[in-house]
Design a protein around this motif. Structure first.
Motif, mmCIF file in Angstrom:
data_model
loop_
_atom_site.group_PDB
_atom_site.id
_atom_site.type_symbol
_atom_site.label_atom_id
_atom_site.label_comp_id
_atom_site.label_asym_id
_atom_site.label_seq_id
_atom_site.Cartn_x
_atom_site.Cartn_y
_atom_site.Cartn_z
ATOM 1 N N GLU A 27 9.521 -3.995 8.413
ATOM 2 C CA GLU A 27 8.724 -3.933 6.690
ATOM 3 C C GLU A 27 7.366 -3.506 7.022
ATOM 4 O OE1 GLU A 27 11.426 -7.398 4.265
ATOM 5 O OE2 GLU A 27 9.964 -7.948 5.758
ATOM 6 N N LEU A 28 6.576 -4.383 7.827
ATOM 7 C CA LEU A 28 5.344 -3.916 8.037
ATOM 8 C C LEU A 28 4.953 -2.566 8.617
ATOM 9 C CD1 LEU A 28 4.416 -7.242 10.158
ATOM 10 C CD2 LEU A 28 3.820 -6.496 7.862
ATOM 11 N N GLU A 29 5.893 -1.813 9.211
ATOM 12 C CA GLU A 29 5.803 -0.509 9.772
ATOM 13 C C GLU A 29 6.020 0.379 8.639
ATOM 14 O OE1 GLU A 29 8.649 0.619 12.810
ATOM 15 O OE2 GLU A 29 8.076 -1.122 13.922
ATOM 16 N N TRP A 30 7.062 -0.055 7.594
ATOM 17 C CA TRP A 30 7.021 0.628 6.151
ATOM 18 C C TRP A 30 5.743 0.652 5.516
ATOM 19 C CZ3 TRP A 30 6.289 -1.516 1.529
ATOM 20 C CH2 TRP A 30 6.529 -0.751 0.468
ATOM 21 N N ALA A 31 5.233 -0.640 5.380
ATOM 22 C CA ALA A 31 3.808 -0.790 4.776
ATOM 23 C C ALA A 31 2.597 0.057 5.359
ATOM 24 C CB ALA A 31 3.357 -2.187 4.631
ATOM 25 N N MET A 32 2.634 0.060 6.758
ATOM 26 C CA MET A 32 1.457 0.739 7.405
ATOM 27 C C MET A 32 1.661 2.238 7.136
ATOM 28 S SD MET A 32 0.507 0.488 11.279
ATOM 29 C CE MET A 32 -0.871 0.952 12.069
ATOM 30 N N LYS A 33 3.056 2.888 6.914
ATOM 31 C CA LYS A 33 3.087 4.259 6.855
ATOM 32 C C LYS A 33 3.165 4.435 5.136
ATOM 33 C CE LYS A 33 6.021 4.752 10.795
ATOM 34 N NZ LYS A 33 7.511 5.071 11.270
ATOM 35 N N TYR A 34 3.105 3.434 4.319
ATOM 36 C CA TYR A 34 3.226 3.592 3.012
ATOM 37 C C TYR A 34 2.178 4.741 2.364
ATOM 38 C CZ TYR A 34 3.167 2.589 -2.238
ATOM 39 O OH TYR A 34 2.869 2.751 -3.439
ATOM 40 N N ASP A 35 2.668 5.604 1.465
ATOM 41 C CA ASP A 35 1.862 6.574 0.700
ATOM 42 C C ASP A 35 2.059 6.523 -0.607
ATOM 43 O OD1 ASP A 35 0.395 8.646 -0.143
ATOM 44 O OD2 ASP A 35 1.267 10.071 1.259
ATOM 45 N N ARG B 259 10.474 -6.990 -3.310
ATOM 46 C CA ARG B 259 10.232 -7.467 -1.939
ATOM 47 C C ARG B 259 9.226 -6.224 -1.355
ATOM 48 N NH1 ARG B 259 8.786 -10.875 1.783
ATOM 49 N NH2 ARG B 259 9.448 -10.125 4.139
ATOM 50 N N GLU B 260 9.488 -5.137 -1.572
ATOM 51 C CA GLU B 260 8.325 -4.003 -1.019
ATOM 52 C C GLU B 260 6.935 -4.227 -1.564
ATOM 53 O OE1 GLU B 260 11.203 -0.239 -0.643
ATOM 54 O OE2 GLU B 260 10.409 -0.526 -2.408
ATOM 55 N N LYS B 261 6.925 -4.793 -2.679
ATOM 56 C CA LYS B 261 5.478 -5.029 -3.195
ATOM 57 C C LYS B 261 4.838 -6.389 -2.622
ATOM 58 C CE LYS B 261 6.329 -3.453 -7.932
ATOM 59 N NZ LYS B 261 6.491 -3.591 -9.513
ATOM 60 N N GLU B 262 5.819 -7.111 -2.429
ATOM 61 C CA GLU B 262 5.375 -8.493 -1.511
ATOM 62 C C GLU B 262 4.928 -8.030 -0.151
ATOM 63 O OE1 GLU B 262 7.179 -12.867 -0.378
ATOM 64 O OE2 GLU B 262 8.465 -11.383 -1.142
ATOM 65 N N VAL B 263 5.775 -7.153 0.450
ATOM 66 C CA VAL B 263 5.272 -6.815 2.038
ATOM 67 C C VAL B 263 4.081 -6.308 1.955
ATOM 68 C CG1 VAL B 263 6.008 -5.493 3.711
ATOM 69 C CG2 VAL B 263 7.779 -7.142 2.597
ATOM 70 N N LEU B 264 3.878 -5.266 1.008
ATOM 71 C CA LEU B 264 2.849 -4.395 0.726
ATOM 72 C C LEU B 264 1.444 -5.261 0.642
ATOM 73 C CD1 LEU B 264 1.657 -1.351 1.126
ATOM 74 C CD2 LEU B 264 1.993 -1.318 -1.534
ATOM 75 N N ALA B 265 1.572 -6.278 0.055
ATOM 76 C CA ALA B 265 0.447 -7.211 -0.241
ATOM 77 C C ALA B 265 0.162 -8.003 0.869
ATOM 78 C CB ALA B 265 0.907 -8.167 -1.366
ATOM 79 N N ILE B 266 1.350 -8.556 1.620
ATOM 80 C CA ILE B 266 0.901 -9.009 3.076
ATOM 81 C C ILE B 266 0.153 -8.064 3.854
ATOM 82 C CG2 ILE B 266 2.267 -9.872 4.983
ATOM 83 C CD1 ILE B 266 4.431 -10.955 3.103
ATOM 84 N N TYR B 267 0.750 -7.110 3.890
ATOM 85 C CA TYR B 267 0.033 -6.118 4.862
ATOM 86 C C TYR B 267 -1.522 -5.806 4.654
ATOM 87 C CZ TYR B 267 -0.979 -1.855 7.459
ATOM 88 O OH TYR B 267 -1.795 -0.684 8.253
#
Length: 263
Positions: free
Chosen positions: A210-218, A230-238
């Motif tokens: 999940e963190l890898e996804w957030a790190m690459k998120y564009d 869940r993706e919004k939550e992970v992005l906020a954590i990252y």
């Protein structure tokens, strides 16, 4: 990813660094986790001397067992690998006993967790100094440059970072290719700083994929309005951890004094 080519590249890079630095080999702290298992194996493949240090501090038995099994495997396969187990628990306990009482137990536990990592760093450099070796770090890309999930001047205090351009999933992939023991490959990642079985995911609130996804998120290719909850939550954590830990990931600020004040 071409695993074999990446492994060969890292091994050559590590060997070349030691030769250029006029040192003799590597010291690696082996914790029983996947990152240190991969780093120590890559170091072993250089053919240069490798000292694996196991440094338990109130460590869970499962972590100690995995570390010992991994080191035994390396020593059996690579004649250039040796090991030392240094139980730092008495040193740590004496350090704790000498500290004054504090009001916040939560802050105290966090500071002591980081103190464990810094005590291990000091031990690594002690042995590195004895043998003219360099300390090989075990941090991966997500930890070192994404969320800053490491201790400043603890496991972040190293001479080289061989696997810091690898995502955690890539670390697992290379470890599998190199035949790291199954017990380490299937174990939940943990920093081992708390004396219990809490995992990295327990502490961070998100898994490494999940963190890898957030790190690459564009956002330009995937608008935030299309994200799942869940993706919004992970992005906020990252994002929160990345911002909070910039002091670890950026160079130490230097106060540049104007020339006119120095004349």
């Amino acid at each position: 990813m071409n695993n074999t080519a990446v492994i060969d590249y890292i091994v050559d890079w590590m060997k070349g660094y030691v030769i250029k630095s006029s040192t003799k080999g590597f010291v690696v702290g082996v914790s029983g986790g996947i990152d240190s298992a991969l780093t120590s194996t890559l170091a072993a493949k250089t053919g240069l001397p490798v000292l694996c240090l196991e440094m338990p501090i109130h460590q869970a038995d499962s972590q100690v067992t995995r570390a010992r099994e991994h080191i035994q495997q390396l020593e059996a396969k690579y004649p250039n690998v040796s090991s030392i187990e240094t139980d730092l628990t008495p040193v740590f306990d004496q350090f704790v006993d000498g500290l004054p009482a504090v009001e916040s137990e939560d802050l105290r536990f966090l500071s002591l967790a980081n103190a464990r990592a810094r005590l291990r760093m000091t031990t690594l450099y002690y042995f590195a100094g004895l043998h003219n070796y360099i300390v090989a770090g075990t941090g991966n890309k997500v930890e070192d440059f994404g969320v800053g999930f490491y201790t400043k001047y603890g496991d972040g205090g190293v001479d080289i970072s061989p696997i810091a351009d690898l995502m955690k999933t890539e670390v697992f992939s290379l470890a599998k290719t190199l035949g790291v023991i199954d017990a380490i490959q299937v174990a939940k990642p943990t920093d081992g700083l708390w004396g219990d079985d809490r995992s990295d995911e327990d502490q961070i609130g998100a898994s490494y994929p999940e963190l890898e996804w957030a790190m690459k998120y564009d956002e330009s290719s995937q608008p935030e309005t299309t994200l799942t909850e869940r993706e919004k939550e992970v992005l906020a954590i990252y994002t929160r951890l990345n911002r909070a830990n910039q002091h670890k990931m950026n160079s130490i600020p230097v106060c540049d004094i104007p020339a006119e004040l120095m004349s």
